[in-house]
Design a protein around this motif. Structure first.
Motif, PDB file in Angstrom:
ATOM      1  N   ARG A   1      -9.516  -0.270  -7.127  1.00 60.22           N
ATOM      2  CA  ARG A   1      -9.406   0.427  -8.409  1.00 60.22           C
ATOM      3  C   ARG A   1      -9.630   2.036  -8.133  1.00 60.22           C
ATOM      4  NH1 ARG A   1     -14.368  -1.190 -10.297  1.00 60.22           N
ATOM      5  NH2 ARG A   1     -13.447  -3.244 -11.024  1.00 60.22           N
ATOM      6  N   ILE A   2     -10.228   2.338  -7.331  1.00 59.10           N
ATOM      7  CA  ILE A   2     -10.350   4.007  -6.645  1.00 59.10           C
ATOM      8  C   ILE A   2      -9.274   4.405  -6.174  1.00 59.10           C
ATOM      9  CG2 ILE A   2     -11.888   5.618  -5.739  1.00 59.10           C
ATOM     10  CD1 ILE A   2     -14.145   3.887  -5.783  1.00 59.10           C
ATOM     11  N   PHE A   3      -9.027   3.566  -5.002  1.00 58.02           N
ATOM     12  CA  PHE A   3      -7.518   4.192  -4.157  1.00 58.02           C
ATOM     13  C   PHE A   3      -6.631   2.895  -4.443  1.00 58.02           C
ATOM     14  CE2 PHE A   3     -11.241   5.842  -1.950  1.00 58.02           C
ATOM     15  CZ  PHE A   3     -10.799   7.253  -2.102  1.00 58.02           C
ATOM     16  N   PRO A   4      -5.907   2.826  -5.604  1.00 57.99           N
ATOM     17  CA  PRO A   4      -4.871   1.550  -5.932  1.00 57.99           C
ATOM     18  C   PRO A   4      -3.686   1.785  -4.786  1.00 57.99           C
ATOM     19  CG  PRO A   4      -4.750   3.381  -7.694  1.00 57.99           C
ATOM     20  CD  PRO A   4      -5.973   3.608  -6.836  1.00 57.99           C
ATOM     21  N   PRO A   5      -3.293   0.809  -4.335  1.00 59.64           N
ATOM     22  CA  PRO A   5      -2.196   0.876  -3.286  1.00 59.64           C
ATOM     23  C   PRO A   5      -0.902   1.087  -4.303  1.00 59.64           C
ATOM     24  CG  PRO A   5      -3.418  -0.858  -2.517  1.00 59.64           C
ATOM     25  CD  PRO A   5      -4.129  -0.404  -3.881  1.00 59.64           C
ATOM     26  N   ASN A   6       0.085   1.554  -3.667  1.00 57.85           N
ATOM     27  CA  ASN A   6       1.450   1.407  -4.392  1.00 57.85           C
ATOM     28  C   ASN A   6       2.007   0.254  -4.780  1.00 57.85           C
ATOM     29  OD1 ASN A   6       1.292   4.137  -4.950  1.00 57.85           O
ATOM     30  ND2 ASN A   6       2.621   4.540  -3.361  1.00 57.85           N
ATOM     31  N   GLU A   7       2.579  -0.095  -5.552  1.00 56.62           N
ATOM     32  CA  GLU A   7       3.198  -1.519  -5.680  1.00 56.62           C
ATOM     33  C   GLU A   7       4.377  -1.804  -4.644  1.00 56.62           C
ATOM     34  OE1 GLU A   7       5.277  -4.087  -9.396  1.00 56.62           O
ATOM     35  OE2 GLU A   7       5.203  -1.976  -9.644  1.00 56.62           O
TER      36      GLU A   7
ATOM     37  N   ALA B   1      -0.355  -8.617   4.419  1.00 56.09           N
ATOM     38  CA  ALA B   1       0.169 -10.230   4.105  1.00 56.09           C
ATOM     39  C   ALA B   1       0.591 -11.168   5.298  1.00 56.09           C
ATOM     40  CB  ALA B   1       1.039 -10.429   2.961  1.00 56.09           C
ATOM     41  N   ARG B   2       1.100 -10.435   5.967  1.00 57.34           N
ATOM     42  CA  ARG B   2       1.728 -11.157   7.297  1.00 57.34           C
ATOM     43  C   ARG B   2       0.902 -11.525   8.483  1.00 57.34           C
ATOM     44  NH1 ARG B   2       7.122  -7.298   8.789  1.00 57.34           N
ATOM     45  NH2 ARG B   2       8.162  -7.729   7.005  1.00 57.34           N
TER      46      ARG B   2
ATOM     47  N   CYS C   1     -11.360  -7.864 -13.239  1.00 56.32           N
ATOM     48  CA  CYS C   1     -10.675  -7.643 -14.627  1.00 56.32           C
ATOM     49  C   CYS C   1      -9.421  -6.686 -14.527  1.00 56.32           C
ATOM     50  CB  CYS C   1     -11.643  -7.092 -15.585  1.00 56.32           C
ATOM     51  SG  CYS C   1     -12.691  -8.423 -15.828  1.00 56.32           S
ATOM     52  N   SER C   2      -9.426  -5.725 -13.013  1.00 54.70           N
ATOM     53  CA  SER C   2      -8.291  -5.029 -13.209  1.00 54.70           C
ATOM     54  C   SER C   2      -7.012  -5.541 -12.837  1.00 54.70           C
ATOM     55  CB  SER C   2      -8.795  -3.755 -12.279  1.00 54.70           C
ATOM     56  OG  SER C   2      -7.755  -2.945 -12.024  1.00 54.70           O
ATOM     57  N   GLU C   3      -6.027  -5.144 -13.595  1.00 56.15           N
ATOM     58  CA  GLU C   3      -4.566  -5.854 -13.435  1.00 56.15           C
ATOM     59  C   GLU C   3      -3.985  -5.345 -11.958  1.00 56.15           C
ATOM     60  OE1 GLU C   3      -2.402  -5.660 -16.738  1.00 56.15           O
ATOM     61  OE2 GLU C   3      -3.486  -6.976 -17.958  1.00 56.15           O
ATOM     62  N   ASP C   4      -4.173  -3.975 -11.978  1.00 48.53           N
ATOM     63  CA  ASP C   4      -3.776  -3.413 -10.707  1.00 48.53           C
ATOM     64  C   ASP C   4      -4.485  -3.710  -9.565  1.00 48.53           C
ATOM     65  OD1 ASP C   4      -2.026  -1.958 -12.500  1.00 48.53           O
ATOM     66  OD2 ASP C   4      -3.329  -0.096 -12.220  1.00 48.53           O
ATOM     67  N   SER C   5      -5.596  -4.110  -9.537  1.00 47.44           N
ATOM     68  CA  SER C   5      -6.411  -4.565  -8.421  1.00 47.44           C
ATOM     69  C   SER C   5      -5.952  -6.208  -8.219  1.00 47.44           C
ATOM     70  CB  SER C   5      -7.966  -4.774  -8.656  1.00 47.44           C
ATOM     71  OG  SER C   5      -8.327  -3.371  -8.613  1.00 47.44           O
ATOM     72  N   GLN C   6      -5.716  -6.869  -9.251  1.00 48.53           N
ATOM     73  CA  GLN C   6      -5.185  -8.178  -8.951  1.00 48.53           C
ATOM     74  C   GLN C   6      -3.830  -8.309  -8.319  1.00 48.53           C
ATOM     75  OE1 GLN C   6      -5.562 -10.321 -12.751  1.00 48.53           O
ATOM     76  NE2 GLN C   6      -7.616  -9.998 -12.945  1.00 48.53           N
ATOM     77  N   ARG C   7      -3.002  -7.312  -8.927  1.00 51.36           N
ATOM     78  CA  ARG C   7      -1.712  -7.359  -8.080  1.00 51.36           C
ATOM     79  C   ARG C   7      -1.805  -6.808  -6.605  1.00 51.36           C
ATOM     80  NH1 ARG C   7       0.395  -2.715  -6.412  1.00 51.36           N
ATOM     81  NH2 ARG C   7      -0.605  -1.569  -8.212  1.00 51.36           N
ATOM     82  N   SER C   8      -2.551  -5.932  -6.538  1.00 54.37           N
ATOM     83  CA  SER C   8      -2.550  -5.521  -5.027  1.00 54.37           C
ATOM     84  C   SER C   8      -3.079  -6.602  -4.351  1.00 54.37           C
ATOM     85  CB  SER C   8      -3.335  -4.162  -4.773  1.00 54.37           C
ATOM     86  OG  SER C   8      -4.571  -4.242  -5.401  1.00 54.37           O
TER      87      SER C   8
ATOM     88  N   ALA D   1      -3.021  -9.900  -4.639  1.00 57.02           N
ATOM     89  CA  ALA D   1      -1.854 -10.721  -4.416  1.00 57.02           C
ATOM     90  C   ALA D   1      -0.962 -10.548  -3.524  1.00 57.02           C
ATOM     91  CB  ALA D   1      -1.154 -11.069  -5.772  1.00 57.02           C
ATOM     92  N   GLU D   2      -0.622  -9.354  -3.507  1.00 57.20           N
ATOM     93  CA  GLU D   2       0.474  -8.848  -2.571  1.00 57.20           C
ATOM     94  C   GLU D   2      -0.238  -8.861  -0.971  1.00 57.20           C
ATOM     95  OE1 GLU D   2       1.540  -4.779  -3.357  1.00 57.20           O
ATOM     96  OE2 GLU D   2       2.777  -5.457  -5.024  1.00 57.20           O
ATOM     97  N   ALA D   3      -1.531  -8.422  -1.129  1.00 60.35           N
ATOM     98  CA  ALA D   3      -2.203  -8.511   0.219  1.00 60.35           C
ATOM     99  C   ALA D   3      -2.348  -9.753   0.970  1.00 60.35           C
ATOM    100  CB  ALA D   3      -3.615  -8.155   0.258  1.00 60.35           C
ATOM    101  N   LEU D   4      -2.467 -10.904  -0.117  1.00 64.36           N
ATOM    102  CA  LEU D   4      -2.482 -12.265   0.262  1.00 64.36           C
ATOM    103  C   LEU D   4      -1.194 -12.881   0.409  1.00 64.36           C
ATOM    104  CD1 LEU D   4      -5.649 -13.467  -1.907  1.00 64.36           C
ATOM    105  CD2 LEU D   4      -5.437 -13.104   0.515  1.00 64.36           C
ATOM    106  N   GLY D   5      -0.211 -12.336   0.136  1.00 61.42           N
ATOM    107  CA  GLY D   5       1.374 -13.027  -0.013  1.00 61.42           C
ATOM    108  C   GLY D   5       1.522 -13.906  -0.825  1.00 61.42           C
ATOM    109  N   LEU D   6       0.836 -13.558  -1.977  1.00 62.02           N
ATOM    110  CA  LEU D   6       1.021 -14.528  -3.186  1.00 62.02           C
ATOM    111  C   LEU D   6       1.521 -13.997  -4.445  1.00 62.02           C
ATOM    112  CD1 LEU D   6      -2.431 -16.470  -2.880  1.00 62.02           C
ATOM    113  CD2 LEU D   6      -0.101 -17.085  -2.027  1.00 62.02           C
ATOM    114  N   VAL D   7       2.655 -13.249  -4.467  1.00 68.28           N
ATOM    115  CA  VAL D   7       3.128 -12.346  -5.364  1.00 68.28           C
ATOM    116  C   VAL D   7       3.512 -13.258  -6.414  1.00 68.28           C
ATOM    117  CG1 VAL D   7       4.549 -10.450  -6.297  1.00 68.28           C
ATOM    118  CG2 VAL D   7       3.408 -10.346  -3.736  1.00 68.28           C
ATOM    119  N   HIS D   8       4.536 -14.049  -6.135  1.00 68.50           N
ATOM    120  CA  HIS D   8       5.004 -14.850  -6.960  1.00 68.50           C
ATOM    121  C   HIS D   8       4.288 -16.409  -6.924  1.00 68.50           C
ATOM    122  CE1 HIS D   8       8.436 -12.494  -6.677  1.00 68.50           C
ATOM    123  NE2 HIS D   8       8.306 -12.767  -5.180  1.00 68.50           N
TER     124      HIS D   8
END
Length: 437
Positions: free
Chosen positions: A381-387, A396-397, A420-427, A429-436
């Motif tokens: 939330r403080i340092f959100p990674p880029n999409e 993820a690898r 509850c942060s959508e950006d944190s949830q998205r990042s 999911a990317e870190a866990l390799g579960l984007v889709h």
């Protein structure tokens, strides 16, 4: 003596069977004269149509020279008896087979027991010679094959016209390979092929190059656009400059003596530079990079200790993002380099906290696992990674090799339920390799 005189006296009475050999007078050789020697003349077989010279070597190879009558030049002819060679080869091969059979039968009785129950190792001399010859031939054939393979690859490389791409891994792209130059194998057409090769490389690697340019030109969203600083008069600014230089010298001296950079040094240097607006320089440059990485760890530790519901964290009455960004400006570090260091540190913390959360989950410590996941929520939330950032892709690898799909899905479900942060949830999911997922 009697026989000699008797024979000489009776020589007249018997018929003469042999004629007496006449003696030829030879002049005495003087001390300063030498007898003349005759040079031996080469024997030549003279024929009516010309002369020829034949030489045979075991009836396998015959070399002959002939000169026709009336011709000055001689002709050389070489005759190779293929039939004799094949016969000799068959004989040698059959001899080799017989030797191998004898050696094999002898090796079957290599180890035996005598009457006294003693182990006896014995073999024929011919068997030892055969085995040694086979080993030597094996080494020779192996060496010859290696030489031929290297020679063939060298010839193939010389005649091959395809260019050779020089590839390096780019840390800003999370370790992806990027073509940095083209090295042609043929030097004769280097200029013409380098242009074609570079064009092909740019087409085949258009996506990594675009990502590379995007990573260089774009700062993350959390990077502050402007930094607030107070400015005093010139006299006070010089005093602050001397104080800042003193802090830098103390940090460099501590690093030289093997001491770590303390949190007080980081806070004090940022406070002096923020109040006065002065800048400092680290020599050597890697000391400045090390100082900034230590500062990033200090900021992330401070953020991880804050309540996870917080939207921002302050360090010495300054926002954490402004603190770390302003510190990069104070030490003369480029913005993109500083942002890349922060993103890499956030990715490393994300990977560590996910692994720790799953380890606690296996032990049945659900509340402690949620506490580890809350740190990820706060940091993102403080340092959100880029999409679709390269740092989260590398995380993820790494997690895919250490955790199963069901385990990563379980962590993401828990993370979504408490963050509850959508950006944190998205990042996450990317870190866990579960984007889709």
């Amino acid at each position: 003596m009697n026989m000699t005189s008797c024979s000489s006296s009776s020589s007249s009475s018997f018929p003469r069977l042999f004629a007496a050999k006449s003696q030829i007078y030879k002049a005495p050789v003087l001390s300063f004269s030498t007898p003349k020697r005759r040079r031996p003349r080469p024997r030549r077989n003279r024929k009516s149509n010309g002369s020829s010279y034949d030489h045979t070597d075991g009836n396998l190879l015959s070399i002959s020279t002939s000169s026709p009558s009336g011709a000055d030049d001689q002709s050389l002819s070489l005759t190779l008896d293929v039939h004799r060679i094949s016969t000799l080869a068959n004989y040698r091969f059959q001899l080799f087979l017989d030797s191998s059979k004898d050696a094999f039968s002898d090796l079957q009785t290599l180890i035996s027991l005598d009457d006294n129950r003693r182990v006896v190792v014995s073999c024929k001399k011919s068997t030892m010679q055969f085995v040694g010859g086979v080993v030597i031939l094996g080494f020779v054939f192996g060496f010859a094959i290696r030489v031929l393979v290297k020679l063939g690859s060298a010839l193939k490389g010389n005649f091959q016209s395809n260019p050779k791409f020089v590839v390096r891994r780019d840390r800003s792209l999370g370790g992806k390979e990027v073509v940095v130059s083209v090295d042609n194998i043929r030097s004769s057409s280097r200029d013409s092929k380098s242009f074609i090769a570079s064009d092909q490389a740019s087409r085949s690697n258009s996506t990594p190059r675009n990502l590379h340019l995007k990573a260089q030109n774009n700062l993350p969203k959390w990077w502050p656009t402007s930094l607030t600083s107070q400015s005093f008069d010139v006299v006070d600014k010089e005093d602050y400059q001397r104080e800042a230089n003193r802090i830098v010298r103390a940090i460099v001296d501590n690093r030289t003596s093997g001491k770590d950079i303390t949190d007080d040094d980081i806070i004090q240097l940022r406070r002096v530079c923020r109040i006065s607006g002065v800048q400092v320089t680290f020599e050597p440059k890697n000391t400045g990079d090390s100082f900034y990485r230590t500062s990033i760890d200090f900021v992330l530790n401070a953020c991880s200790r804050a309540p996870w519901e917080s939207s921002s964290v302050e360090i010495c009455s300054e926002d954490a993002r402004e603190f770390i960004a302003g510190l990069a400006e104070n030490i003369g570090l480029a913005k993109i380099d500083a942002a890349r260091m922060v993103s890499a540190a956030v990715a490393a913390r994300t990977r560590s906290w996910f692994l720790q959360a799953w380890a606690l989950e296996i032990q049945g410590k659900h509340s402690e696992s949620v506490a580890e996941l809350s740190k990820i929520c706060l940091i993102h939330r403080i340092f959100p990674p880029n999409e679709y950032s390269a740092e989260m892709e590398m995380v993820a690898r790494g997690l895919e090799k250490l955790m199963k799909l069901e385990e990563r899905q379980s962590l993401l479900k828990t993370f979504v339920g408490m963050c509850c942060s959508e950006d944190s949830q998205r990042s996450a999911a990317e870190a866990l390799g579960l984007v889709h997922w």
